[in-house]
Design a protein around this motif. Structure first.
Motif, PDB file in Angstrom:
ATOM      1  N   ARG A   9       0.842  -1.209   0.000  1.00 23.59           N
ATOM      2  CA  ARG A   9       0.000   0.000   0.000  1.00 23.59           C
ATOM      3  C   ARG A   9       0.872   1.253   0.000  1.00 23.59           C
ATOM      4  N   LEU A  10       1.945   1.223   0.783  1.00 23.41           N
ATOM      5  CA  LEU A  10       2.859   2.361   0.807  1.00 23.41           C
ATOM      6  C   LEU A  10       3.486   2.583  -0.565  1.00 23.41           C
ATOM      7  N   ALA A  11       3.809   1.513  -1.268  1.00 24.67           N
ATOM      8  CA  ALA A  11       4.380   1.660  -2.609  1.00 24.67           C
ATOM      9  C   ALA A  11       3.416   2.402  -3.535  1.00 24.67           C
ATOM     10  N   ALA A  15       4.098   5.993  -5.308  1.00 23.22           N
ATOM     11  CA  ALA A  15       3.880   6.214  -6.741  1.00 23.22           C
ATOM     12  C   ALA A  15       2.952   7.401  -6.971  1.00 23.22           C
ATOM     13  N   ASP A  16       1.899   7.501  -6.142  1.00 24.68           N
ATOM     14  CA  ASP A  16       0.987   8.649  -6.248  1.00 24.68           C
ATOM     15  C   ASP A  16       1.733   9.968  -6.044  1.00 24.68           C
ATOM     16  N   ALA A  17       2.708   9.949  -5.131  1.00 21.26           N
ATOM     17  CA  ALA A  17       3.420  11.181  -4.787  1.00 21.26           C
ATOM     18  C   ALA A  17       4.331  11.668  -5.906  1.00 21.26           C
ATOM     19  N   VAL A  18       4.904  10.737  -6.666  1.00 14.79           N
ATOM     20  CA  VAL A  18       5.900  11.157  -7.658  1.00 14.79           C
ATOM     21  C   VAL A  18       5.361  11.248  -9.079  1.00 14.79           C
ATOM     22  N   GLU A  19       4.214  10.656  -9.348  1.00 14.01           N
ATOM     23  CA  GLU A  19       3.683  10.736 -10.713  1.00 14.01           C
ATOM     24  C   GLU A  19       3.471  12.173 -11.185  1.00 14.01           C
ATOM     25  N   PRO A  20       2.970  13.091 -10.340  1.00  8.21           N
ATOM     26  CA  PRO A  20       2.858  14.481 -10.820  1.00  8.21           C
ATOM     27  C   PRO A  20       4.206  15.095 -11.187  1.00  8.21           C
ATOM     28  N   GLU A  51      14.570  12.260  -4.439  1.00  7.42           N
ATOM     29  CA  GLU A  51      14.527  13.029  -3.189  1.00  7.42           C
ATOM     30  C   GLU A  51      13.156  12.915  -2.537  1.00  7.42           C
ATOM     31  N   THR A  52      12.099  12.946  -3.326  1.00  8.49           N
ATOM     32  CA  THR A  52      10.747  12.822  -2.781  1.00  8.49           C
ATOM     33  C   THR A  52      10.527  11.440  -2.169  1.00  8.49           C
ATOM     34  N   LEU A  53      10.961  10.402  -2.867  1.00  6.54           N
ATOM     35  CA  LEU A  53      10.814   9.047  -2.338  1.00  6.54           C
ATOM     36  C   LEU A  53      11.592   8.877  -1.040  1.00  6.54           C
ATOM     37  N   GLY A 114       7.151  -5.161  -5.290  1.00  5.78           N
ATOM     38  CA  GLY A 114       7.560  -4.488  -6.514  1.00  5.78           C
ATOM     39  C   GLY A 114       6.455  -3.598  -7.028  1.00  5.78           C
ATOM     40  N   MET A 115       6.816  -2.372  -7.385  1.00  2.00           N
ATOM     41  CA  MET A 115       5.876  -1.400  -7.963  1.00  2.00           C
ATOM     42  C   MET A 115       6.524  -0.783  -9.195  1.00  2.00           C
ATOM     43  N   VAL A 116       5.830  -0.850 -10.312  1.00  2.00           N
ATOM     44  CA  VAL A 116       6.265  -0.202 -11.550  1.00  2.00           C
ATOM     45  C   VAL A 116       5.184   0.795 -11.937  1.00  2.00           C
ATOM     46  N   SER A 117       5.506   2.067 -11.882  1.00  2.00           N
ATOM     47  CA  SER A 117       4.546   3.136 -12.170  1.00  2.00           C
ATOM     48  C   SER A 117       4.927   3.806 -13.480  1.00  2.00           C
ATOM     49  N   ALA A 118       4.102   3.602 -14.501  1.00  2.00           N
ATOM     50  CA  ALA A 118       4.368   4.135 -15.842  1.00  2.00           C
ATOM     51  C   ALA A 118       3.229   5.059 -16.257  1.00  2.00           C
ATOM     52  N   PRO A 119       3.193   6.283 -15.732  1.00  2.00           N
ATOM     53  CA  PRO A 119       2.031   7.152 -15.958  1.00  2.00           C
ATOM     54  C   PRO A 119       1.826   7.563 -17.409  1.00  2.00           C
ATOM     55  N   ALA A 120       2.901   7.656 -18.194  1.00  2.00           N
ATOM     56  CA  ALA A 120       2.728   8.023 -19.603  1.00  2.00           C
ATOM     57  C   ALA A 120       2.049   6.909 -20.394  1.00  2.00           C
TER      58      ALA A 120
END
Length: 265
Positions: A9-11, A15-20, A51-53, A114-120
């Motif tokens: 859940r934290l992952a 991901a929510d925090a850095v996608e913007p 840095e955000t992570l 494992g979390m892979v965040s690919a917003p594009a």
């Protein structure tokens, strides 16, 4: 078995925090691009995301170590978060939408989240030990994914990054021969190759040179989807400096053709 549900859940929160941050800098006219000592690019987005992570993890998991591509390892202990702020930076710089933020939790020697965040691409892939592997835009509306059941190289679809890189480990001819023997080969590259393996869209994906932060988030997703993720020497997980992900059914044959177990034993 230890539960990693809260860490998974934290992952998602990370991901929510850095996608913007990543999406706002993707294709930005004022994107700052510099060259690192290894001649690979780094952008202001890479630095800001890491840095955000690190800041969020320091607040939410102060006892855990954090290892990142740009700032190395900080802290110690059996649990460490391994992050690649932007996997596929060259794509990011050129405006190609195949890039992702990779977030992993390693417990001991085993990647367990494992979390892979690919917003594009409008996609995420994620897994925790014992939870299965999933994809979707978020936890809501996610679908479970599984590897393929292809058993023969002649029927297999493979993905790879750069054929030229196989020359550095003396396997270029073997790689080209394997490509010729497959039903289909495409260079989806980077994280995407391995996520397509986890989804069953691709049957195996070999990589001759990778760092831990390139692989740690990918390995548990492939394994929880029913596949295998090892080094070319057959060592499990992401500690060999290279990788092979597969549906498991083709793993030994591909290792036999591309692997280097006899050189490292």
């Amino acid at each position: 078995m230890t539960s990693y549900h809260d860490d998974l859940r934290l992952a998602h929160v990370l991901a929510d925090a850095v996608e913007p941050l990543t999406t706002s800098r993707f294709r930005a006219q004022d994107l700052v691009v510099e060259q690192k000592a290894d001649l690979t690019p780094v952008t202001d987005a890479d630095i800001a995301v890491e840095e955000t992570l690190r800041s969020q993890l320091k607040r939410t998991r102060p006892r855990d170590a954090v290892q990142g591509e740009e700032q190395g390892l900080v802290g110690h202990g059996p649990r460490r978060w391994v992050v690649d702020p932007i996997d596929g930076t060259k794509n990011f710089v050129r405006g190609v939408p195949v890039w992702a933020t990779l977030i992993a939790l390693v417990d001991g020697d085993e990647p367990v989240v494992g979390m892979v965040s690919a917003p594009a691409l409008g996609r995420r892939w994620w897994a925790g030990k014992g939870t299965g592997a999933w994809t979707g835009r978020s936890l809501t509306g996610a679908r479970r994914i599984q590897v393929s059941k292809v058993r023969r190289i002649a029927d297999a679809s493979m993905s790879y990054a750069n054929v030229r890189d196989w020359g550095s480990i003396g396997r270029r001819e073997e790689m080209l021969a394997l490509m010729d023997d497959c039903w289909r080969s495409r260079a989806y590259g980077d994280f995407w190759s391995h996520m397509l393996v986890a989804e069953g869209a691709v049957d195996f994906a070999p990589e001759p040179e990778l760092a831990e932060y390139d692989m740690a988030a990918l390995a548990p997703i492939v394994v929880e989807a029913g596949g295998q993720f090892t080094g070319l020497d057959g060592r499990p997980w992401c500690w060999s400096g290279n990788a092979l992900s597969s549906n498991g059914l083709l793993h030994d044959e591909v290792l036999g053709r591309l692997g280097n177990a006899d050189e490292t034993s």
